[in-house]
Design a protein around this motif. Structure first.
Motif, PDB file in Angstrom:
ATOM      1  N   ASN A  25       0.806  -1.218   0.000  1.00 52.33           N
ATOM      2  CA  ASN A  25       0.000   0.000   0.000  1.00 52.33           C
ATOM      3  C   ASN A  25       0.839   1.268   0.000  1.00 52.33           C
ATOM      4  OD1 ASN A  25      -2.539  -1.174  -0.175  1.00 52.33           O
ATOM      5  ND2 ASN A  25      -2.769  -1.366   2.038  1.00 52.33           N
ATOM      6  N   THR A  26       2.141   1.165   0.310  1.00 51.18           N
ATOM      7  CA  THR A  26       3.013   2.337   0.209  1.00 51.18           C
ATOM      8  C   THR A  26       3.449   2.602  -1.230  1.00 51.18           C
ATOM      9  OG1 THR A  26       5.120   1.132   0.485  1.00 51.18           O
ATOM     10  CG2 THR A  26       3.936   1.795   2.503  1.00 51.18           C
ATOM     11  N   ASP A  27       3.194   1.657  -2.107  1.00 55.45           N
ATOM     12  CA  ASP A  27       3.668   1.706  -3.494  1.00 55.45           C
ATOM     13  C   ASP A  27       2.569   2.282  -4.390  1.00 55.45           C
ATOM     14  OD1 ASP A  27       4.627   1.252  -6.036  1.00 55.45           O
ATOM     15  OD2 ASP A  27       4.750  -0.928  -5.834  1.00 55.45           O
ATOM     16  N   ALA A  28       2.687   3.578  -4.712  1.00 61.88           N
ATOM     17  CA  ALA A  28       1.662   4.237  -5.518  1.00 61.88           C
ATOM     18  C   ALA A  28       1.533   3.612  -6.898  1.00 61.88           C
ATOM     19  CB  ALA A  28       1.980   5.732  -5.643  1.00 61.88           C
ATOM     20  N   SER A  29       2.625   3.060  -7.437  1.00 66.04           N
ATOM     21  CA  SER A  29       2.549   2.426  -8.755  1.00 66.04           C
ATOM     22  C   SER A  29       1.681   1.180  -8.703  1.00 66.04           C
ATOM     23  CB  SER A  29       3.943   2.084  -9.269  1.00 66.04           C
ATOM     24  OG  SER A  29       4.546   1.039  -8.517  1.00 66.04           O
ATOM     25  N   ASN A  30       1.760   0.421  -7.615  1.00 63.65           N
ATOM     26  CA  ASN A  30       0.930  -0.767  -7.468  1.00 63.65           C
ATOM     27  C   ASN A  30      -0.518  -0.400  -7.200  1.00 63.65           C
ATOM     28  OD1 ASN A  30      -0.181  -3.115  -5.461  1.00 63.65           O
ATOM     29  ND2 ASN A  30       1.167  -3.942  -7.041  1.00 63.65           N
ATOM     30  N   VAL A  31      -0.736   0.630  -6.402  1.00 67.36           N
ATOM     31  CA  VAL A  31      -2.103   1.109  -6.147  1.00 67.36           C
ATOM     32  C   VAL A  31      -2.753   1.548  -7.451  1.00 67.36           C
ATOM     33  CG1 VAL A  31      -3.460   2.906  -5.009  1.00 67.36           C
ATOM     34  CG2 VAL A  31      -1.620   1.765  -3.753  1.00 67.36           C
ATOM     35  N   ALA A  32      -1.990   2.258  -8.304  1.00 68.09           N
ATOM     36  CA  ALA A  32      -2.526   2.707  -9.596  1.00 68.09           C
ATOM     37  C   ALA A  32      -2.854   1.525 -10.498  1.00 68.09           C
ATOM     38  CB  ALA A  32      -1.516   3.629 -10.287  1.00 68.09           C
ATOM     39  N   ASP A 167      18.146  -6.841 -19.662  1.00 68.50           N
ATOM     40  CA  ASP A 167      16.857  -6.148 -19.589  1.00 68.50           C
ATOM     41  C   ASP A 167      16.217  -6.334 -18.217  1.00 68.50           C
ATOM     42  OD1 ASP A 167      14.482  -4.785 -20.898  1.00 68.50           O
ATOM     43  OD2 ASP A 167      13.565  -6.677 -20.279  1.00 68.50           O
ATOM     44  N   ILE A 168      16.213  -7.576 -17.708  1.00 68.55           N
ATOM     45  CA  ILE A 168      15.621  -7.843 -16.398  1.00 68.55           C
ATOM     46  C   ILE A 168      16.394  -7.102 -15.315  1.00 68.55           C
ATOM     47  CG2 ILE A 168      15.110  -9.626 -14.688  1.00 68.55           C
ATOM     48  CD1 ILE A 168      13.289  -9.748 -17.109  1.00 68.55           C
ATOM     49  N   LEU A 169      17.717  -7.152 -15.382  1.00 67.34           N
ATOM     50  CA  LEU A 169      18.549  -6.487 -14.379  1.00 67.34           C
ATOM     51  C   LEU A 169      18.306  -4.982 -14.373  1.00 67.34           C
ATOM     52  CD1 LEU A 169      20.776  -6.952 -12.269  1.00 67.34           C
ATOM     53  CD2 LEU A 169      22.453  -6.572 -14.090  1.00 67.34           C
ATOM     54  N   ASP A 170      18.289  -4.375 -15.556  1.00 66.50           N
ATOM     55  CA  ASP A 170      18.056  -2.927 -15.644  1.00 66.50           C
ATOM     56  C   ASP A 170      16.661  -2.562 -15.130  1.00 66.50           C
ATOM     57  OD1 ASP A 170      20.555  -2.608 -16.706  1.00 66.50           O
ATOM     58  OD2 ASP A 170      19.881  -2.338 -18.779  1.00 66.50           O
ATOM     59  N   LEU A 171      15.665  -3.336 -15.543  1.00 71.76           N
ATOM     60  CA  LEU A 171      14.283  -3.039 -15.172  1.00 71.76           C
ATOM     61  C   LEU A 171      14.072  -3.175 -13.664  1.00 71.76           C
ATOM     62  CD1 LEU A 171      11.333  -2.448 -15.995  1.00 71.76           C
ATOM     63  CD2 LEU A 171      11.050  -4.904 -16.383  1.00 71.76           C
ATOM     64  N   LEU A 172      14.548  -4.267 -13.084  1.00 68.69           N
ATOM     65  CA  LEU A 172      14.243  -4.533 -11.685  1.00 68.69           C
ATOM     66  C   LEU A 172      15.089  -3.705 -10.725  1.00 68.69           C
ATOM     67  CD1 LEU A 172      13.466  -8.344 -11.634  1.00 68.69           C
ATOM     68  CD2 LEU A 172      11.999  -6.391 -12.136  1.00 68.69           C
ATOM     69  N   THR A 173      16.312  -3.368 -11.091  1.00 66.88           N
ATOM     70  CA  THR A 173      17.089  -2.472 -10.232  1.00 66.88           C
ATOM     71  C   THR A 173      16.503  -1.058 -10.283  1.00 66.88           C
ATOM     72  OG1 THR A 173      18.708  -2.184 -12.025  1.00 66.88           O
ATOM     73  CG2 THR A 173      19.227  -3.787 -10.310  1.00 66.88           C
ATOM     74  N   ALA A 174      15.993  -0.652 -11.450  1.00 68.28           N
ATOM     75  CA  ALA A 174      15.306   0.643 -11.534  1.00 68.28           C
ATOM     76  C   ALA A 174      14.047   0.640 -10.670  1.00 68.28           C
ATOM     77  CB  ALA A 174      14.957   0.967 -12.985  1.00 68.28           C
ATOM     78  N   THR A 229       0.076   1.628 -16.942  1.00 65.64           N
ATOM     79  CA  THR A 229      -0.235   2.424 -15.763  1.00 65.64           C
ATOM     80  C   THR A 229       1.038   3.125 -15.289  1.00 65.64           C
ATOM     81  OG1 THR A 229       0.129   0.549 -14.250  1.00 65.64           O
ATOM     82  CG2 THR A 229      -2.113   0.897 -15.078  1.00 65.64           C
ATOM     83  N   PRO A 230       0.893   4.258 -14.617  1.00 60.43           N
ATOM     84  CA  PRO A 230       2.073   5.052 -14.263  1.00 60.43           C
ATOM     85  C   PRO A 230       2.825   4.490 -13.065  1.00 60.43           C
ATOM     86  CG  PRO A 230       0.067   6.123 -13.468  1.00 60.43           C
ATOM     87  CD  PRO A 230      -0.382   4.948 -14.295  1.00 60.43           C
ATOM     88  N   PRO A 231       4.160   4.741 -13.060  1.00 60.90           N
ATOM     89  CA  PRO A 231       4.974   5.293 -14.148  1.00 60.90           C
ATOM     90  C   PRO A 231       5.255   4.223 -15.201  1.00 60.90           C
ATOM     91  CG  PRO A 231       6.350   4.891 -12.225  1.00 60.90           C
ATOM     92  CD  PRO A 231       4.952   4.557 -11.814  1.00 60.90           C
ATOM     93  N   ALA A 232       5.111   4.566 -16.460  1.00 58.35           N
ATOM     94  CA  ALA A 232       5.154   3.594 -17.549  1.00 58.35           C
ATOM     95  C   ALA A 232       6.464   2.820 -17.589  1.00 58.35           C
ATOM     96  CB  ALA A 232       4.921   4.306 -18.878  1.00 58.35           C
ATOM     97  N   GLU A 233       7.563   3.459 -17.159  1.00 62.62           N
ATOM     98  CA  GLU A 233       8.862   2.811 -17.264  1.00 62.62           C
ATOM     99  C   GLU A 233       9.025   1.616 -16.323  1.00 62.62           C
ATOM    100  OE1 GLU A 233       9.403   6.520 -14.626  1.00 62.62           O
ATOM    101  OE2 GLU A 233       8.318   5.958 -16.450  1.00 62.62           O
ATOM    102  N   LEU A 234       8.150   1.470 -15.334  1.00 60.97           N
ATOM    103  CA  LEU A 234       8.212   0.293 -14.467  1.00 60.97           C
ATOM    104  C   LEU A 234       7.622  -0.939 -15.146  1.00 60.97           C
ATOM    105  CD1 LEU A 234       7.346   1.598 -10.898  1.00 60.97           C
ATOM    106  CD2 LEU A 234       9.545   1.504 -12.081  1.00 60.97           C
ATOM    107  N   TYR A 235       6.943  -0.732 -16.241  1.00 63.36           N
ATOM    108  CA  TYR A 235       6.369  -1.805 -17.064  1.00 63.36           C
ATOM    109  C   TYR A 235       5.310  -2.617 -16.333  1.00 63.36           C
ATOM    110  CZ  TYR A 235       7.238  -2.706 -21.943  1.00 63.36           C
ATOM    111  OH  TYR A 235       7.148  -2.700 -23.306  1.00 63.36           O
TER     112      TYR A 235
END
Length: 246
Positions: A25-32, A167-174, A229-235
């Motif tokens: 619930n602290t994660d606004a991206s997941n709530v969105a 790709d996975i490493l870049d995405l998940l560390t971001a 859903t935002p932020p789009a870069e989190l995929y």
């Protein structure tokens, strides 16, 4: 409804030692993401299946949106099923069972007006996607809708593929950095703790949203749609589709 459990898979989520609802619930991206998924449920849904229902966090949002619906949740982690049952103990129209999406034999054909899922189906092995899509199609009534809110990747390939691994490493560390800056330390730590599993595809297997869409089309679904859903870069994406009406 039979009391016997469907096939249940081994899952590391049976051993999660955090307050999952509080952390997420602290994660606004997941709530969105979850809000976007619930908004796609038709208002006239009477029978809803929540696949990978976990602790019932998405189920609660569905109950708020559909106060008159009967809701059933299935999940392969018994500890999460028990937590969800306790959360909804006072609601006779919400129930939970052990189960997996690739074996929904608890339910007859055409049982539900809609099926929803969040952050659950990326645990599937790729060779069961077709079976899972067929089961989702089977339990939906004609005209029913499937809504899947999940995390996805940009590149698929063998585990040892450098392109996929980078790709996975870049995405998940971001993502981990984003969670530390915009959610909480525990949310970041959960992502970091799971990183080796994502890299090895050990119970955490990211696909592209288009891969899911193709499996749904092959199963007979129509109107397959991918929503960012935002932020789009989190995929994070919502992939939804409709079983054709007769």
């Amino acid at each position: 409804m039979t009391e016997a459990p469907a096939q249940v898979a081994e899952t590391h989520w049976n051993d999660v030692g955090i307050d999952y609802d509080k952390v997420l619930n602290t994660d606004a991206s997941n709530v969105a993401l979850l809000s976007a998924a619930v908004a796609l449920l038709p208002a006239d849904v009477k029978d809803l299946l929540d696949v990978g229902s976990g602790t019932g966090r998405l189920t609660k949002l569905c109950r708020d949106a559909l106060p008159g619906a009967r809701i059933v949740g299935v999940d392969p982690a018994p500890t999460m099923v028990q937590a969800a049952r306790e959360k909804f103990a006072a609601d006779p129209d919400v129930s939970f069972a052990d189960g997996v999406v690739e074996d929904l034999s608890l339910f007859p054909d055409n049982s539900f007006d809609a099926v929803i899922s969040s952050f659950a189906l990326h645990h599937l092995e790729l060779d069961v996607y077709a079976t899972a899509a067929a089961e989702l199609f089977r339990v939906l009534r004609p005209g029913g809708r499937f809504v899947n809110a999940d995390q996805f990747c940009r590149v698929m390939g063998p585990v040892a593929s450098q392109e996929r691994a980078l790709d996975i490493l870049d995405l998940l560390t971001a993502k981990a950095r984003h969670y530390l800056e915009h959610a909480c330390f525990e949310r970041m730590l959960l992502q970091v703790d799971l990183l080796p599993r994502f890299m090895r595809e050990d119970g955490e297997i990211l696909t592209t949203p288009e891969y899911w869409g193709d499996r749904l089309t092959e199963a007979g679904f129509e109107q397959v749609t991918i929503v960012s859903t935002p932020p789009a870069e989190l995929y994070n994406r919502v992939v939804w589709a409709v079983k054709p009406a007769r």
